[in-house]
Design a protein around this motif. Structure first.
Motif, PDB file in Angstrom:
ATOM      1  N   THR A  81       0.738  -1.136   0.035  1.00  0.00           N
ATOM      2  CA  THR A  81      -0.022   0.031   0.022  1.00  0.00           C
ATOM      3  C   THR A  81       0.953   1.195   0.139  1.00  0.00           C
ATOM      4  N   ASP A  82       0.240   2.246   0.161  1.00  0.00           N
ATOM      5  CA  ASP A  82       1.207   3.517   0.508  1.00  0.00           C
ATOM      6  C   ASP A  82       2.379   3.384   1.488  1.00  0.00           C
ATOM      7  N   SER A  83       1.918   2.533   2.438  1.00  0.00           N
ATOM      8  CA  SER A  83       2.787   2.390   3.741  1.00  0.00           C
ATOM      9  C   SER A  83       3.806   1.183   3.352  1.00  0.00           C
ATOM     10  N   PRO A  84       5.029   1.142   3.378  1.00  0.00           N
ATOM     11  CA  PRO A  84       5.623   0.272   3.238  1.00  0.00           C
ATOM     12  C   PRO A  84       5.657  -1.070   4.547  1.00  0.00           C
ATOM     13  N   SER A  85       4.672  -0.821   5.383  1.00  0.00           N
ATOM     14  CA  SER A  85       4.729  -1.603   6.387  1.00  0.00           C
ATOM     15  C   SER A  85       3.241  -2.140   6.505  1.00  0.00           C
ATOM     16  N   ILE A  86       2.548  -2.031   5.240  1.00  0.00           N
ATOM     17  CA  ILE A  86       1.200  -2.643   5.039  1.00  0.00           C
ATOM     18  C   ILE A  86       1.113  -3.202   3.599  1.00  0.00           C
ATOM     19  N   VAL A  87       0.546  -4.301   3.529  1.00  0.00           N
ATOM     20  CA  VAL A  87       0.589  -4.831   2.142  1.00  0.00           C
ATOM     21  C   VAL A  87      -1.066  -5.460   2.023  1.00  0.00           C
ATOM     22  N   ILE A  88      -1.455  -5.790   0.903  1.00  0.00           N
ATOM     23  CA  ILE A  88      -2.807  -6.336   0.474  1.00  0.00           C
ATOM     24  C   ILE A  88      -2.393  -7.668  -0.347  1.00  0.00           C
ATOM     25  N   HIS A 117     -15.271 -14.697  -5.944  1.00  0.00           N
ATOM     26  CA  HIS A 117     -15.827 -16.167  -5.539  1.00  0.00           C
ATOM     27  C   HIS A 117     -14.816 -17.267  -6.453  1.00  0.00           C
ATOM     28  N   ASP A 118     -13.601 -16.550  -6.991  1.00  0.00           N
ATOM     29  CA  ASP A 118     -12.402 -17.471  -7.513  1.00  0.00           C
ATOM     30  C   ASP A 118     -11.256 -16.797  -7.097  1.00  0.00           C
ATOM     31  N   ARG A 119     -10.209 -17.477  -7.817  1.00  0.00           N
ATOM     32  CA  ARG A 119      -9.067 -17.105  -7.416  1.00  0.00           C
ATOM     33  C   ARG A 119      -8.681 -15.506  -8.073  1.00  0.00           C
ATOM     34  N   VAL A 120      -8.046 -14.845  -7.335  1.00  0.00           N
ATOM     35  CA  VAL A 120      -7.654 -13.242  -7.969  1.00  0.00           C
ATOM     36  C   VAL A 120      -6.283 -13.575  -8.576  1.00  0.00           C
ATOM     37  N   VAL A 121      -6.327 -13.074  -9.924  1.00  0.00           N
ATOM     38  CA  VAL A 121      -5.142 -13.288 -10.794  1.00  0.00           C
ATOM     39  C   VAL A 121      -4.546 -12.062 -11.070  1.00  0.00           C
ATOM     40  N   SER A 122      -5.145 -10.758 -10.712  1.00  0.00           N
ATOM     41  CA  SER A 122      -4.501  -9.451 -11.096  1.00  0.00           C
ATOM     42  C   SER A 122      -4.779  -8.413 -10.001  1.00  0.00           C
ATOM     43  N   LEU A 123      -3.862  -7.658  -9.505  1.00  0.00           N
ATOM     44  CA  LEU A 123      -4.057  -6.658  -8.444  1.00  0.00           C
ATOM     45  C   LEU A 123      -3.215  -5.448  -8.922  1.00  0.00           C
ATOM     46  N   SER A 124      -3.695  -4.281  -8.558  1.00  0.00           N
ATOM     47  CA  SER A 124      -3.113  -3.033  -8.971  1.00  0.00           C
ATOM     48  C   SER A 124      -3.596  -2.150  -8.069  1.00  0.00           C
ATOM     49  N   LEU A 125      -2.816  -1.018  -7.367  1.00  0.00           N
ATOM     50  CA  LEU A 125      -3.017  -0.212  -6.393  1.00  0.00           C
ATOM     51  C   LEU A 125      -3.005   1.165  -7.245  1.00  0.00           C
ATOM     52  N   CYS A 126      -3.760   2.134  -6.660  1.00  0.00           N
ATOM     53  CA  CYS A 126      -3.890   3.425  -7.254  1.00  0.00           C
ATOM     54  C   CYS A 126      -2.706   4.400  -6.675  1.00  0.00           C
ATOM     55  N   PRO A 127      -2.030   5.011  -7.618  1.00  0.00           N
ATOM     56  CA  PRO A 127      -0.907   5.683  -7.063  1.00  0.00           C
ATOM     57  C   PRO A 127      -1.047   6.962  -6.095  1.00  0.00           C
ATOM     58  N   ARG A 128      -2.450   7.574  -6.291  1.00  0.00           N
ATOM     59  CA  ARG A 128      -2.873   8.825  -5.722  1.00  0.00           C
ATOM     60  C   ARG A 128      -3.704   8.555  -4.461  1.00  0.00           C
ATOM     61  N   LYS A 129      -4.642   7.562  -4.558  1.00  0.00           N
ATOM     62  CA  LYS A 129      -5.580   7.378  -3.509  1.00  0.00           C
ATOM     63  C   LYS A 129      -5.648   6.043  -2.864  1.00  0.00           C
ATOM     64  N   PRO A 161      -8.937 -11.737 -16.579  1.00  0.00           N
ATOM     65  CA  PRO A 161      -8.521 -10.175 -16.746  1.00  0.00           C
ATOM     66  C   PRO A 161      -7.253  -9.798 -16.117  1.00  0.00           C
ATOM     67  N   ALA A 162      -6.412  -9.163 -16.927  1.00  0.00           N
ATOM     68  CA  ALA A 162      -5.481  -8.289 -16.227  1.00  0.00           C
ATOM     69  C   ALA A 162      -5.538  -6.861 -16.251  1.00  0.00           C
ATOM     70  N   VAL A 163      -5.435  -6.432 -14.853  1.00  0.00           N
ATOM     71  CA  VAL A 163      -5.851  -5.124 -14.644  1.00  0.00           C
ATOM     72  C   VAL A 163      -4.435  -4.385 -14.227  1.00  0.00           C
ATOM     73  N   SER A 164      -4.468  -2.874 -14.504  1.00  0.00           N
ATOM     74  CA  SER A 164      -3.277  -1.925 -14.015  1.00  0.00           C
ATOM     75  C   SER A 164      -3.880  -0.503 -13.969  1.00  0.00           C
ATOM     76  N   PHE A 165      -3.595   0.127 -13.132  1.00  0.00           N
ATOM     77  CA  PHE A 165      -3.707   1.684 -12.893  1.00  0.00           C
ATOM     78  C   PHE A 165      -2.422   2.227 -13.729  1.00  0.00           C
ATOM     79  N   ASP A 166      -2.925   3.352 -14.198  1.00  0.00           N
ATOM     80  CA  ASP A 166      -1.604   4.085 -15.000  1.00  0.00           C
ATOM     81  C   ASP A 166      -0.878   4.944 -13.731  1.00  0.00           C
ATOM     82  N   ASP A 167       0.255   5.619 -14.428  1.00  0.00           N
ATOM     83  CA  ASP A 167       1.069   6.264 -13.149  1.00  0.00           C
ATOM     84  C   ASP A 167       0.665   7.342 -12.519  1.00  0.00           C
TER      85      ASP A 167
END
Length: 327
Positions: A81-88, A117-129, A161-167
């Motif tokens: 996440t935004d914190s280096p001590s917290i992850v998803i 309801h099934d395996r998560v195969v892609s994960l992306s965090l928003c850089p701003r919020k 699906p493959a997902v990603s936020f932009d920069d």
């Protein structure tokens, strides 16, 4: 006092060719399934492994700071996440597909995110919020706020699906079925504002990423294709071909910090380097038979591969000659 002089290098093809493993951690009891560098505190790296462990590294000092086991849920994907001590992270037990917000400091769950309801195969965090998106083989993409357990939005898709936020966090991309769909993150419920075709490659999407400046995207597919596209116009700039991957593996690739090169895995375990404008630069063979994970360290002349071990690749200065100069 004498002026301190620093050695710097241009990220030219010759620098890429000289890269080799400078350090490795070989104490994993399973294959590494995911890894992530923190976007700002780039000396921190987190990994997830089939041995059901989450490990936090201080790359600058070459030490593993912490190992946390997730025996009950397993662990598949992990990101800071935004914190280096917290992850998803996502689970891998096959019976609970919740995502979890975990404090690495005290090994406590801060929140559960329930909806897939099934395996998560892609994960992306928003850089701003405090937002993130997740894609699952249940054919849904969910949009989340880290402060709430329930998803804030749902998009149905027709494939993996493959997902990603932009920069900037203003746009996100969803790839499946040979196309990349571009969404305005503030008006995603209106549907995609653009759809890009990927040169007739309709094989299963694996990974999609934006370059650091947001101008380029790369997409990898199960059939062993690595596509680089203009993220504004959608035209394909280059396509690289490697050995296809098995149904349970993921072909991963990563842009260099300046967006001039792509490092990719391959279905035969090899690592390839490509110049975005000029083609193949290097190939490093492997005795492995599955594609390694690939992550370029933010702002550094170093990339990391993950397989049954964690390896850090750096330039060999003795091979560079005139390519290392004082600036």
């Amino acid at each position: 006092m004498e002026r301190e002089e620093k050695v710097s290098m241009e990220l030219a093809d010759e620098v890429i060719k000289s890269m080799e493993v400078g350090m490795a951690f070989r104490d994993y009891n399973g294959r590494i399934s995911s890894m992530d560098y923190h976007s700002r505190a780039s000396n921190f790296l987190v990994t997830a492994s089939d041995d059901e462990s989450i490990r936090l590294y201080d790359v600058q000092n070459a030490v593993c700071l912490k190992t946390i086991n997730s025996k009950k849920y397993g662990v598949d994907l992990v990101c800071f996440t935004d914190s280096p001590s917290i992850v998803i992270y996502s689970s891998k037990n096959g019976w609970d597909e919740s995502l979890r917000l975990l404090s690495l400091n005290d090994n406590k769950y801060l929140r559960y995110f329930k909806g897939h309801h099934d395996r998560v195969v892609s994960l992306s965090l928003c850089p701003r919020k405090e937002y993130f998106i997740s894609g699952s083989i249940d054919r849904t993409v969910l949009l989340w706020d880290q402060r709430a357990e329930r998803a804030q939005g749902l998009l149905r898709v027709q494939g993996r699906p493959a997902v990603s936020f932009d920069d900037q966090g203003l746009v996100f991309a969803i790839a499946y079925g040979g196309r990349i769909r571009m969404f305005d993150s503030r008006k995603y419920d209106k549907g995609p504002f653009d759809v890009f075709s990927v040169g007739g490659d309709d094989s299963e999407a694996n990974v999609i990423k934006f370059s650091n400046d947001g101008k380029l995207m790369l997409l990898t597919t199960k059939d062993g294709h690595v596509h680089v596209l203009d993220s504004f116009r959608g035209n394909t700039i280059s396509t690289y071909n490697v050995k296809p991957v098995s149904s349970y593996a993921t072909l991963e690739a990563s842009f260099s910090p300046d967006g001039t090169h792509v490092i990719s895995g391959s279905g035969d375990g090899s690592v390839y380097a490509w110049n975005v404008r000029g083609g193949k630069v290097a190939c490093w063979g492997s005795t492995d038979t599955e594609p390694p994970l690939i992550k370029w360290a933010p702002g550094c002349l170093m990339f990391t591969t993950g397989s049954s071990e964690l390896s850090f690749w750096v330039p060999d200065l003795s091979k560079l000659g005139s390519f290392a100069g004082i600036k």
